[in-house]
Design a protein around this motif. Sequence first.
Motif, mmCIF file in Angstrom:
data_model
loop_
_atom_site.group_PDB
_atom_site.id
_atom_site.type_symbol
_atom_site.label_atom_id
_atom_site.label_comp_id
_atom_site.label_asym_id
_atom_site.label_seq_id
_atom_site.Cartn_x
_atom_site.Cartn_y
_atom_site.Cartn_z
ATOM 1 N N ASP A 45 0.861 -1.247 -0.005
ATOM 2 C CA ASP A 45 -0.056 0.027 0.032
ATOM 3 C C ASP A 45 0.958 1.270 -0.041
ATOM 4 O O ASP A 45 0.508 2.236 -0.806
ATOM 5 N N LYS A 46 2.024 1.279 1.002
ATOM 6 C CA LYS A 46 2.755 2.502 0.868
ATOM 7 C C LYS A 46 3.423 2.592 -0.476
ATOM 8 O O LYS A 46 3.547 3.843 -0.887
ATOM 9 N N ILE A 47 3.817 1.577 -1.079
ATOM 10 C CA ILE A 47 4.822 1.728 -2.274
ATOM 11 C C ILE A 47 3.781 2.199 -3.313
ATOM 12 O O ILE A 47 4.052 2.806 -4.351
ATOM 13 N N ASP A 48 2.518 1.636 -3.239
ATOM 14 C CA ASP A 48 1.538 2.036 -4.219
ATOM 15 C C ASP A 48 1.194 3.575 -4.422
ATOM 16 O O ASP A 48 1.415 4.189 -5.271
ATOM 17 N N ARG A 49 0.915 4.104 -3.036
ATOM 18 C CA ARG A 49 0.992 5.530 -2.691
ATOM 19 C C ARG A 49 2.123 6.382 -3.526
ATOM 20 O O ARG A 49 2.019 7.367 -3.852
ATOM 21 N N TYR A 50 3.367 6.022 -3.076
ATOM 22 C CA TYR A 50 4.551 6.548 -3.299
ATOM 23 C C TYR A 50 4.870 6.518 -4.954
ATOM 24 O O TYR A 50 5.020 7.430 -5.291
ATOM 25 N N ALA A 51 4.488 5.361 -5.393
ATOM 26 C CA ALA A 51 4.477 5.221 -6.808
ATOM 27 C C ALA A 51 3.754 6.207 -7.554
ATOM 28 O O ALA A 51 4.216 7.044 -8.552
ATOM 29 N N GLN A 52 2.389 6.585 -7.166
ATOM 30 C CA GLN A 52 1.600 7.277 -7.951
ATOM 31 C C GLN A 52 1.986 8.716 -7.596
ATOM 32 O O GLN A 52 1.963 9.623 -8.535
ATOM 33 N N GLN A 78 0.963 5.571 -22.875
ATOM 34 C CA GLN A 78 -0.543 6.082 -23.069
ATOM 35 C C GLN A 78 -0.983 5.792 -24.355
ATOM 36 O O GLN A 78 -2.249 5.441 -24.479
ATOM 37 N N THR A 79 -0.175 5.449 -25.400
ATOM 38 C CA THR A 79 -0.820 4.870 -26.601
ATOM 39 C C THR A 79 -1.071 3.451 -26.536
ATOM 40 O O THR A 79 -2.225 3.148 -27.102
ATOM 41 N N ASP A 80 -0.184 2.708 -26.178
ATOM 42 C CA ASP A 80 -0.294 1.031 -25.896
ATOM 43 C C ASP A 80 -1.386 0.850 -24.964
ATOM 44 O O ASP A 80 -1.984 -0.023 -25.415
ATOM 45 N N PHE A 81 -1.394 1.347 -23.895
ATOM 46 C CA PHE A 81 -2.650 0.992 -22.800
ATOM 47 C C PHE A 81 -3.649 1.551 -22.867
ATOM 48 O O PHE A 81 -4.625 1.355 -22.176
ATOM 49 N N CYS A 126 -3.786 5.644 -16.483
ATOM 50 C CA CYS A 126 -2.667 4.808 -16.621
ATOM 51 C C CYS A 126 -2.063 3.953 -15.535
ATOM 52 O O CYS A 126 -1.819 2.577 -15.845
ATOM 53 N N TYR A 127 -2.108 4.104 -14.149
ATOM 54 C CA TYR A 127 -1.625 3.557 -13.235
ATOM 55 C C TYR A 127 -2.274 2.341 -13.028
ATOM 56 O O TYR A 127 -1.927 1.214 -12.958
ATOM 57 N N GLU A 128 -3.677 2.702 -12.976
ATOM 58 C CA GLU A 128 -4.557 1.385 -12.651
ATOM 59 C C GLU A 128 -4.683 0.386 -13.844
ATOM 60 O O GLU A 128 -4.748 -1.053 -13.567
ATOM 61 N N THR A 129 -4.493 0.897 -15.082
ATOM 62 C CA THR A 129 -4.522 0.163 -16.371
ATOM 63 C C THR A 129 -3.302 -0.732 -16.114
ATOM 64 O O THR A 129 -3.240 -1.864 -16.517
ATOM 65 N N VAL A 130 -2.143 -0.115 -16.216
ATOM 66 C CA VAL A 130 -0.760 -0.815 -15.995
ATOM 67 C C VAL A 130 -0.668 -1.766 -14.917
ATOM 68 O O VAL A 130 -0.242 -3.004 -15.037
ATOM 69 N N LYS A 131 -1.391 -1.521 -13.736
ATOM 70 C CA LYS A 131 -1.298 -2.381 -12.694
ATOM 71 C C LYS A 131 -2.226 -3.528 -12.843
ATOM 72 O O LYS A 131 -1.811 -4.793 -12.514
ATOM 73 N N VAL A 132 -3.323 -3.407 -13.520
ATOM 74 C CA VAL A 132 -4.308 -4.653 -13.814
ATOM 75 C C VAL A 132 -3.403 -5.537 -14.966
ATOM 76 O O VAL A 132 -3.493 -6.678 -14.566
ATOM 77 N N GLU A 136 -2.378 -9.408 -14.254
ATOM 78 C CA GLU A 136 -2.867 -10.413 -15.114
ATOM 79 C C GLU A 136 -1.508 -11.260 -15.615
ATOM 80 O O GLU A 136 -1.729 -12.287 -16.059
ATOM 81 N N ASN A 137 -0.434 -10.773 -15.525
ATOM 82 C CA ASN A 137 0.815 -11.515 -16.204
ATOM 83 C C ASN A 137 1.769 -11.682 -14.667
ATOM 84 O O ASN A 137 2.957 -12.096 -14.937
ATOM 85 N N LEU A 138 1.243 -11.960 -13.737
ATOM 86 C CA LEU A 138 1.830 -12.149 -12.347
ATOM 87 C C LEU A 138 2.262 -13.565 -12.574
ATOM 88 O O LEU A 138 3.337 -13.915 -11.763
#
Length: 174
Positions: A45-52, A78-81, A126-132, A136-138
Amino acid sequence: MAIGFVGCIGAIKENKCLLLTFFVLLLLVFLLETSLAILFFAYTDKIDRYAQQDLKKGLHLYGTPGNVGLTNAWSIIQTDFRCCGVSSYTDWFEVYNATRVPDSCCLEFSESCGLHAPGTWWKAPCYETVKVWLQENLLAVGVFGLCTALVQILGLTFAMTMYCQVVKADTYCA
């Protein structure tokens, strides 16, 4: 690469010092990777907030001299995602001090399309899109991590086995 070189030379020459050095260095790398993985999952969670926050600060460097790599990275993401901004396309309004976005946010790319109305821009953050996409590729990332760990454990095992064999041979030869 340097650690692997030490291990190879130690194995070829059957040198106790190099084999032990290889073992210790590889063990340190393995323990460091394990510690970082545990910390990553503990503080997600902390890493998530810091990254944003950090990504939003990075938006201000978009298109500035000396930041071609960052500019290209944002444009490609932005183009690819098919997304715009970190948490929404309004993140770009702070960067440009206006109601515009980079052209890479446009549904249909054209010169200066980022000046048009929000209806012509990607709405997804973009943050949520890339995170999803990462989630999916985890499985692939996890398999890669486990394979890397397995190779390291095998390296540790073989290095210690060979070290013990060289010590045993020196004892019998002496």
